[in-house]
Design a protein around this motif. Structure first.
Motif, PDB file in Angstrom:
ATOM      1  N   ASP A  92       0.832  -1.211   0.000  1.00  0.00           N
ATOM      2  CA  ASP A  92       0.000   0.000   0.000  1.00  0.00           C
ATOM      3  C   ASP A  92       0.865   1.258   0.000  1.00  0.00           C
ATOM      4  O   ASP A  92       0.542   2.253  -0.659  1.00  0.00           O
ATOM      5  CB  ASP A  92      -0.921   0.002   1.224  1.00  0.00           C
ATOM      6  CG  ASP A  92      -2.054  -1.003   1.098  1.00  0.00           C
ATOM      7  OD1 ASP A  92      -2.309  -1.466  -0.028  1.00  0.00           O
ATOM      8  OD2 ASP A  92      -2.680  -1.326   2.131  1.00  0.00           O
ATOM      9  N   LEU A  93       1.963   1.231   0.748  1.00  0.00           N
ATOM     10  CA  LEU A  93       2.862   2.388   0.778  1.00  0.00           C
ATOM     11  C   LEU A  93       3.490   2.634  -0.590  1.00  0.00           C
ATOM     12  O   LEU A  93       3.555   3.758  -1.076  1.00  0.00           O
ATOM     13  CB  LEU A  93       3.958   2.187   1.818  1.00  0.00           C
ATOM     14  CG  LEU A  93       3.567   2.294   3.296  1.00  0.00           C
ATOM     15  CD1 LEU A  93       4.796   2.084   4.173  1.00  0.00           C
ATOM     16  CD2 LEU A  93       2.942   3.635   3.596  1.00  0.00           C
ATOM     17  N   ARG A  94       3.974   1.549  -1.212  1.00  0.00           N
ATOM     18  CA  ARG A  94       4.647   1.688  -2.505  1.00  0.00           C
ATOM     19  C   ARG A  94       3.699   2.183  -3.593  1.00  0.00           C
ATOM     20  O   ARG A  94       4.102   2.923  -4.488  1.00  0.00           O
ATOM     21  CB  ARG A  94       5.256   0.347  -2.910  1.00  0.00           C
ATOM     22  CG  ARG A  94       6.506  -0.036  -2.118  1.00  0.00           C
ATOM     23  CD  ARG A  94       7.210  -1.219  -2.775  1.00  0.00           C
ATOM     24  NE  ARG A  94       8.499  -1.496  -2.178  1.00  0.00           N
ATOM     25  CZ  ARG A  94       8.745  -2.482  -1.322  1.00  0.00           C
ATOM     26  NH1 ARG A  94       7.757  -3.301  -0.963  1.00  0.00           N
ATOM     27  NH2 ARG A  94       9.956  -2.652  -0.827  1.00  0.00           N
ATOM     28  N   VAL A 120       9.440  11.160   6.885  1.00  0.00           N
ATOM     29  CA  VAL A 120      10.189  11.708   5.758  1.00  0.00           C
ATOM     30  C   VAL A 120      10.719  13.094   6.079  1.00  0.00           C
ATOM     31  O   VAL A 120      11.787  13.496   5.622  1.00  0.00           O
ATOM     32  CB  VAL A 120       9.291  11.751   4.500  1.00  0.00           C
ATOM     33  CG1 VAL A 120       9.990  12.486   3.365  1.00  0.00           C
ATOM     34  CG2 VAL A 120       8.943  10.345   4.064  1.00  0.00           C
ATOM     35  N   SER A 121       9.977  13.842   6.912  1.00  0.00           N
ATOM     36  CA  SER A 121      10.393  15.203   7.233  1.00  0.00           C
ATOM     37  C   SER A 121      11.613  15.247   8.143  1.00  0.00           C
ATOM     38  O   SER A 121      12.204  16.298   8.326  1.00  0.00           O
ATOM     39  CB  SER A 121       9.240  15.952   7.911  1.00  0.00           C
ATOM     40  OG  SER A 121       8.958  15.375   9.177  1.00  0.00           O
ATOM     41  N   HIS A 141      12.561   1.691   7.600  1.00  0.00           N
ATOM     42  CA  HIS A 141      12.390   1.759   6.149  1.00  0.00           C
ATOM     43  C   HIS A 141      11.975   0.386   5.635  1.00  0.00           C
ATOM     44  O   HIS A 141      12.368  -0.648   6.184  1.00  0.00           O
ATOM     45  CB  HIS A 141      13.684   2.208   5.469  1.00  0.00           C
ATOM     46  CG  HIS A 141      13.511   2.528   4.019  1.00  0.00           C
ATOM     47  ND1 HIS A 141      13.622   1.578   3.024  1.00  0.00           N
ATOM     48  CD2 HIS A 141      13.214   3.701   3.391  1.00  0.00           C
ATOM     49  CE1 HIS A 141      13.405   2.144   1.844  1.00  0.00           C
ATOM     50  NE2 HIS A 141      13.158   3.431   2.043  1.00  0.00           N
ATOM     51  N   ILE A 142      11.183   0.384   4.594  1.00  0.00           N
ATOM     52  CA  ILE A 142      10.678  -0.864   4.017  1.00  0.00           C
ATOM     53  C   ILE A 142      11.823  -1.829   3.698  1.00  0.00           C
ATOM     54  O   ILE A 142      11.739  -3.033   3.998  1.00  0.00           O
ATOM     55  CB  ILE A 142       9.857  -0.560   2.736  1.00  0.00           C
ATOM     56  CG1 ILE A 142       8.471  -0.040   3.123  1.00  0.00           C
ATOM     57  CG2 ILE A 142       9.751  -1.791   1.850  1.00  0.00           C
ATOM     58  CD1 ILE A 142       7.597   0.287   1.942  1.00  0.00           C
ATOM     59  N   LEU A 189       9.738   5.983   1.721  1.00  0.00           N
ATOM     60  CA  LEU A 189       9.152   4.746   2.240  1.00  0.00           C
ATOM     61  C   LEU A 189       9.562   4.471   3.688  1.00  0.00           C
ATOM     62  O   LEU A 189       9.668   3.323   4.112  1.00  0.00           O
ATOM     63  CB  LEU A 189       9.528   3.559   1.345  1.00  0.00           C
ATOM     64  CG  LEU A 189       9.001   3.654  -0.092  1.00  0.00           C
ATOM     65  CD1 LEU A 189       9.422   2.447  -0.903  1.00  0.00           C
ATOM     66  CD2 LEU A 189       7.484   3.804  -0.105  1.00  0.00           C
ATOM     67  N   TYR A 190       9.810   5.508   4.442  1.00  0.00           N
ATOM     68  CA  TYR A 190       9.978   5.375   5.886  1.00  0.00           C
ATOM     69  C   TYR A 190       8.601   5.379   6.547  1.00  0.00           C
ATOM     70  O   TYR A 190       7.652   5.972   6.046  1.00  0.00           O
ATOM     71  CB  TYR A 190      10.779   6.555   6.442  1.00  0.00           C
ATOM     72  CG  TYR A 190      12.274   6.488   6.226  1.00  0.00           C
ATOM     73  CD1 TYR A 190      13.073   5.691   7.028  1.00  0.00           C
ATOM     74  CD2 TYR A 190      12.881   7.243   5.222  1.00  0.00           C
ATOM     75  CE1 TYR A 190      14.446   5.650   6.850  1.00  0.00           C
ATOM     76  CE2 TYR A 190      14.255   7.214   5.036  1.00  0.00           C
ATOM     77  CZ  TYR A 190      15.036   6.406   5.856  1.00  0.00           C
ATOM     78  OH  TYR A 190      16.392   6.369   5.680  1.00  0.00           O
ATOM     79  N   TYR A 191       8.505   4.766   7.710  1.00  0.00           N
ATOM     80  CA  TYR A 191       7.281   4.859   8.496  1.00  0.00           C
ATOM     81  C   TYR A 191       7.589   4.537   9.953  1.00  0.00           C
ATOM     82  O   TYR A 191       8.673   4.052  10.285  1.00  0.00           O
ATOM     83  CB  TYR A 191       6.185   3.927   7.956  1.00  0.00           C
ATOM     84  CG  TYR A 191       6.505   2.443   7.986  1.00  0.00           C
ATOM     85  CD1 TYR A 191       6.158   1.661   9.079  1.00  0.00           C
ATOM     86  CD2 TYR A 191       7.127   1.820   6.904  1.00  0.00           C
ATOM     87  CE1 TYR A 191       6.432   0.293   9.103  1.00  0.00           C
ATOM     88  CE2 TYR A 191       7.394   0.461   6.906  1.00  0.00           C
ATOM     89  CZ  TYR A 191       7.052  -0.296   8.022  1.00  0.00           C
ATOM     90  OH  TYR A 191       7.325  -1.644   8.036  1.00  0.00           O
TER      91      TYR A 191
END
Length: 333
Positions: free
Chosen positions: A219-221, A233-234, A315-316, A248-250
């Protein structure tokens, strides 16, 4: 000229606009209750409930709980909502004290808000949510009369600005500190970051639940899901050159639902559900619990903080490499 009361009201209305507001779990989409008021209606109901009896109001209990959860997440949004729904009962008193004691009204109002916020911090633990609003009001009324009798500029608007601008309380500092795995022996920040992700991926693979994580990654990709990825990401530190996509960090908490039931939370904490209910009713539960209708909802982030489970940024690529290694596969070159 606008005073502190006006600034609070404008700030809160700017946050919510005309959209529906959920006071149960903070998100209209995630709430089991489908009917939600706009903020002006919610504010009107909260003011009326506070005048009647805040200590018996489920609305005020929910608002205080959302304020505590918001504090844990590093946001002052719901704290400002609570102030905005309290200050209408401050207006008449502050005007009267200013007139009777010949003291600047703005100074009286700043003192009342400052004191209410101090009580908010002091009642973070050990006080049932249903009693917090009345304590804030009582303390603010007392300081208004004290300020009038003393007649000296002990409280200034700058003191209130300090509360608005300070985003990090003692609880928030502990939350942020717990979100970093201690890898002090590794000097390379990129390597430490990679190990954090691989450890979590290997752990989830070992628990047999990485298939769900893969669905989250897909879903992220594809852009179908964003979650809290923007916050990660910030972070300017996340700039490794060996990753597939820096967007693609979370956060680890993004993998879990935002809220779970009190029964599931009690099981994680190792206590009986009945004991959890008693603690919630007594205001002695170790972190805030939201109420939706007749049921209680527990914030997963608050539960992670209580259990000292780091809410790390991953990261993924690192997650999938760790899972692949734990599953006995070869690491991609």
């Amino acid at each position: 000229m606008p005073d502190v009361f006006d600034r609070i009201e404008w700030n809160v209305r700017k946050i919510f606009g005309g959209e529906p507001v959920c006071v149960h779990v903070g998100s209209v989409e995630e709430c089991d209750i489908k009917r939600h008021p706009t903020y002006p209606k919610l504010r009107s109901e909260a003011i009326a409930a506070g005048v009647r009896s805040a200590s018996s109001s489920r609305l005020w209990e929910s608002m205080i709980t959302m304020g505590r959860l918001s504090d844990l997440d590093g946001s002052d949004k719901w704290r400002m909502v609570i102030l905005d729904c309290i200050v209408p009962c401050f207006r008449a008193l502050s005007t009267r004290v200013s007139r009777d004691f010949q003291v600047e009204r703005e100074e009286i109002r700043s003192a009342m808000v400052t004191t209410a916020l101090e009580v908010w911090c002091d009642t973070a633990t050990g006080v049932p949510p249903r009693h917090v609003r009345d304590r804030m009001v009582k303390a603010a009324f007392e300081v208004a009369f004290q300020r009038g009798r003393i007649g000296s500029p002990e409280y200034l608007t700058d003191d209130v600005d300090m509360f608005f601008e300070s985003k990090v309380s003692a609880q928030e500092s502990a939350l942020k500190a717990s979100s970093v795995i201690d890898l002090a022996c590794i000097r390379d920040a990129d390597v430490a970051e990679q190990i954090r992700g691989e450890r979590l991926g290997a752990l989830l693979q070992g628990m047999g639940c990485f298939d769900s994580v893969r669905g989250f990654h897909e879903d992220l990709r594809s852009g179908r899901r964003s979650g809290c990825v923007g916050r990660a990401v910030s972070d300017s530190r996340l700039s490794r050159s060996r990753i597939s996509d820096p967007s693609l960090y979370y956060y680890a908490s993004d993998l879990y639902p935002s809220f779970i039931g009190l029964r599931e939370a009690a099981a994680v904490m190792g206590i009986a559900e009945s004991a959890a209910h008693r603690l919630v009713r007594a205001g002695e539960f170790p972190f805030p619990v939201a109420r939706a209708g007749r049921s209680y909802k527990v914030s997963v982030k608050a539960l992670m903080h209580f259990k000292e489970i780091p809410d790390v940024i991953v990261h993924i690529d690192d997650m999938e490499n760790g899972a692949l290694h734990a599953g006995g596969g070869a690491r991609p070159v």
